[in-house]
Design a protein around this motif. Structure first.
Motif, PDB file in Angstrom:
ATOM      1  N   ARG A   1      -7.843  -6.116   7.501  1.00  0.00           N
ATOM      2  CA  ARG A   1      -7.717  -5.222   6.365  1.00  0.00           C
ATOM      3  C   ARG A   1      -8.977  -4.397   6.118  1.00  0.00           C
ATOM      4  O   ARG A   1     -10.094  -4.911   6.130  1.00  0.00           O
ATOM      5  CB  ARG A   1      -7.377  -5.976   5.095  1.00  0.00           C
TER       6      ARG A   1
ATOM      7  N   ASN B   1      -0.752  -5.126   2.381  1.00  0.00           N
ATOM      8  CA  ASN B   1      -2.011  -5.856   2.335  1.00  0.00           C
ATOM      9  C   ASN B   1      -1.714  -7.286   1.921  1.00  0.00           C
ATOM     10  O   ASN B   1      -1.279  -7.542   0.794  1.00  0.00           O
ATOM     11  CB  ASN B   1      -2.982  -5.210   1.341  1.00  0.00           C
TER      12      ASN B   1
ATOM     13  N   GLN C   1      -3.689  -7.261   7.054  1.00  0.00           N
ATOM     14  CA  GLN C   1      -3.084  -5.947   6.787  1.00  0.00           C
ATOM     15  C   GLN C   1      -2.061  -5.638   7.873  1.00  0.00           C
ATOM     16  O   GLN C   1      -2.326  -5.831   9.061  1.00  0.00           O
ATOM     17  CB  GLN C   1      -4.147  -4.855   6.748  1.00  0.00           C
TER      18      GLN C   1
ATOM     19  N   GLY D   1       0.843  -1.181   0.000  1.00  0.00           N
ATOM     20  CA  GLY D   1       0.000   0.000   0.000  1.00  0.00           C
ATOM     21  C   GLY D   1       0.880   1.232   0.000  1.00  0.00           C
ATOM     22  O   GLY D   1       2.025   1.202  -0.448  1.00  0.00           O
TER      23      GLY D   1
END
Length: 745
Positions: free
Chosen positions: A486, A460, A467, A450
């Motif tokens: 996440r 992720n 996450q 990310g």
């Protein structure tokens, strides 16, 4: 991606020259698109080979063996007045003569004046060499002849005299270093000797005997050298050669004035770099004539030499080395030689720096990151430098259209996703040196990077709902700052922005304080499926079909922007239309979104078809870069005002036990754009004891204080107040001032 290699040329000062610097000529814009302010390239790190075809008094000819073409380039020496007179009866003007042999004729042209002549080789004679206006031949009996063009198209024939009885020329014919003389080797009684033919009167004199079967002969009008033996050309007959006792590396390349030039050592001690060494033939002393010299050398008939030299492939040149009046040498740069173009496998922008990932060697499986500094408009201000250790190419999963994955962190570092042989991924960070890789295993696979900023990188995982936030603090290996379920998320500074508990709300989670510190109502009609954050801007999206918007936290207003895969920057959004291949910039800094086309990308995907592959945007106060059809990188000025200078994260805590000479205080202030900074350290009485200055690394200020004052004396133990004043490099907005304390042990 097709890994083609190219070489660009530009005209400089009337001479055809190749630029060593990053090309800064604006690239051709697509119809309706912005004109790039500069075009850069990822360059091969092996210096370009130069092959010399001819050199004279006015210039030289060369070719580039790696190009696969036999094409010849010409260069005029800058500031040189070539010989004005030309004719076979004036041997001195032969320093600018180009000879071309075809069968039994040698066409001669004086390059600077255009005067020409033709030498016809008589029947029974064979061409051996040419120097200036003179042609050396050998007849069937083994005798040598000097030929020159004469009146009315005839050729004069001057037999060479002075070879010992029974001597047989053995194929050693050496030119260069003089237009009046030519070196010839011969065999007599099983031994090889070398002498010089005086091309003016055809006389030959032996200078060196028993030189071995493969002598390396160099000479000029003063000296003849082979191995460690040298002798003056004007010495009396019978004079014994002198032994060169000076210690040097490399082989003899030319004699210039009273100096023997040596280079291209087959072995260098650890830490030594290749150089052109000048050995005085009169004093047996040595000096460096030209640093970082290697590759091609050529002795020239005017008593000089051509040498390739430079510290790197992107700072690589041809020098003309000539004698000085005192018998020494001087070097003048006459050609800038660019590196071959390498294939870009990934690119990123951050804090006014272009970062490129690819293989810059001639061997497979060797990759790395390389940086080029840019000014505020996007024009390169320096050369390519290596920014990582040698890396294995990133492993991409089958069918993965988003590989390699890169994230520029705005502090001089870049994060990338690494997959090992077992498919397990790690978040790796490089960029501050060429030896360090910080890594944090994810325990997962098939994931995605990310956003990231400074020390924090979002990951992720491929596992549903996974996450993590990887943490790479100063001077430490990686760690995991947060492991969570996440959602849409974005990192800016030390804050993680995630959806809130109500529709359209976004929450800021402080990664240091480990708690929520702010909630913002963006006005989104959904729980955002995507969030991005830069400065006071929050981008949200309800999905690929939209709607999408940006919330300006500074002004407290919501702005509607086009939907689609995009990348948030400071005051604008970049999107790629995958149908038309347009790269679109949406400027929303005024509160109203306006969109323009800044580029039309290549129709064929060259990498991942998106950010960090085909294009990249600088979130830290910068511009936009994209790949061209030629595999280069074009930089486009965003033209959007930047936000005021601000701190997004800092690591200023004192060193454990207090700072000292062996354990200096090394603070890091992560800012939102590049700056020039001043750091002062003051004692408890308010007196300034130390002032440090510098420029940010990308958008991060990195300083080091060794507990000494400005005079180099160690300060007493205790607490000291620091004050950082940072001025924005782009001149937009006020200076930033920060204060705090640190300790000295």
């Amino acid at each position: 991606m097709t890994r083609s290699r190219r070489l660009a040329a530009v005209a400089l000062g009337g001479a055809v020259a190749l630029t060593c610097a990053v090309p800064t000529t604006p690239a051709q814009a697509a119809p309706g698109a912005d004109t790039p302010v500069a075009t850069a390239q990822l360059s091969m790190t092996v210096p370009t080979e130069v092959g010399y075809r001819w050199a004279g008094a006015s210039g030289f000819r060369y070719w580039l063996p790696e190009s696969g073409s036999a094409g010849t380039h010409e260069v005029d020496y800058p500031g040189v007045t070539p010989p004005s007179h030309a004719g076979p009866d004036d041997l001195a003007t032969g320093t600018d003569v180009i000879s071309t042999r075809s069968g039994t004729t040698v066409a001669q042209q004086h390059r600077s004046t255009g005067a020409s002549a033709t030498v016809t080789i008589p029947a029974g004679q064979t061409y051996r060499a040419a120097s200036g206006w003179s042609v050396l031949t050998q007849d069937t009996a083994g005798a040598l002849h000097v030929l020159r063009a004469a009146a009315e198209g005839t050729t004069s024939d001057l037999p060479v005299t002075g070879l010992p009885s029974g001597a047989q020329p053995n194929g050693i014919y050496v030119t260069g270093g003089s237009v009046r003389r030519l070196a010839v080797g011969y065999t007599l009684d099983g031994a090889t000797s070398v002498g010089l033919v005086d091309l003016a009167d055809g006389t030959f004199r032996t200078y060196l005997t028993n030189v071995g079967s493969e002598p390396r002969v160099v000479f000029n009008d003063r000296w003849l050298v082979n191995g460690n033996k040298s002798i003056r050309v004007d010495s009396a007959p019978g004079t014994e050669p002198t032994t060169i006792t000076a210690t040097y590396l490399g082989e003899a390349q030319a004699v210039i004035g009273d100096q023997l030039l040596t280079g291209n050592a087959s072995f260098l001690p650890g830490g030594a770099t290749p150089e052109l060494t000048a050995v005085s033939l009169t004093t047996n002393t040595t000096r460096t004539a030209l640093a970082n010299a290697k590759g091609a050398f050529m002795a020239t008939p005017d008593g000089g030499a051509l040498v390739t030299a430079g510290p790197s492939s992107v700072d690589w040149h041809v020098y003309r080395v000539t004698p000085t009046e005192d018998g020494a040498t001087t070097a003048q740069k006459v050609l800038d030689v660019p590196a071959w173009q390498a294939g870009v496998d990934g690119l990123a922008l951050a804090g006014g720096e272009l970062l490129m990932y690819g293989n810059t060697t001639h061997a497979g499986g060797i990759h790395g990151f390389y940086g080029i500094p840019l000014d505020t408009t996007g024009r390169p201000t320096g050369l390519q430098t290596r920014r990582s250790p040698t890396l294995q190419p990133t492993t991409c999963l089958t069918g993965d259209a988003a590989c390699p994955q890169l994230e520029a962190l705005g502090d001089g570092r870049i994060a990338y996703l690494w997959t090992d042989a077992n498919g397990q991924e790690s978040v790796n960070v490089v960029g501050l040196d060429t030896s360090t890789i910080a890594t944090e295993p994810t325990g997962d696979s098939a994931g995605r990077l990310g956003t990231g900023s400074g020390r924090y990188v979002l990951y992720n995982g491929g596992t549903p709902g996974s996450q993590k936030v990887a943490d790479f603090p100063r001077g430490a290996a990686g760690g995991t700052a947060l492991d969570r379920t996440r959602t849409a998320a974005a990192i800016w500074g030390q804050r993680l922005w995630i959806p809130g508990g109500t529709q359209g709300s976004v929450v800021a989670y402080d990664l240091k304080a480990k708690k929520n510190v702010a909630t913002v109502d963006t006005g989104a009609p959904c729980t955002p499926t995507e969030i991005q954050a830069v400065n006071t801007w929050l981008y949200w999206s309800c999905g690929s079909a939209g709607p999408a918007g940006v919330y300006d936290r500074g002004a407290g207003r919501a702005i509607t922007v086009p939907a689609g895969q995009g990348r948030l920057a400071d005051g604008y959004l970049i999107r790629e239309n995958r149908t038309t291949h347009e790269l679109l910039l949406t400027d929303f800094h005024t509160g109203t979104a306006t969109t323009r086309t800044i580029a039309v990308l290549p129709t064929a995907d060259q990498n991942n078809g998106g950010n960090t592959g085909r294009w990249a945007v600088d979130r830290f106060g910068g511009n936009v870069a994209h790949l061209t059809r030629q595999g280069q990188v074009a930089i486009v000025t965003a033209g959007v005002p930047t936000s005021p200078l601000a701190q997004t994260e800092a690591q200023t805590d004192p060193q454990p036990g207090g700072s000292s000479a062996s354990n200096p205080w090394r603070p890091v202030w992560q800012l939102n754009k590049p700056s020039a900074w001043t750091l002062t350290l003051s004692n408890t009485a308010g007196g300034v004891v130390r002032t440090l200055t510098g420029a940010s690394t990308a958008a991060a200020v990195r300083a080091s204080w060794n507990a000494q004052n400005d005079s180099g004396t160690y300060v007493p133990r205790g607490t000291y107040t620091w004050k950082l004043t940072a001025a924005p490099r782009d001149g937009q907005g006020p200076d930033l001032t920060l204060t705090g304390t640190t300790t000295v042990n």
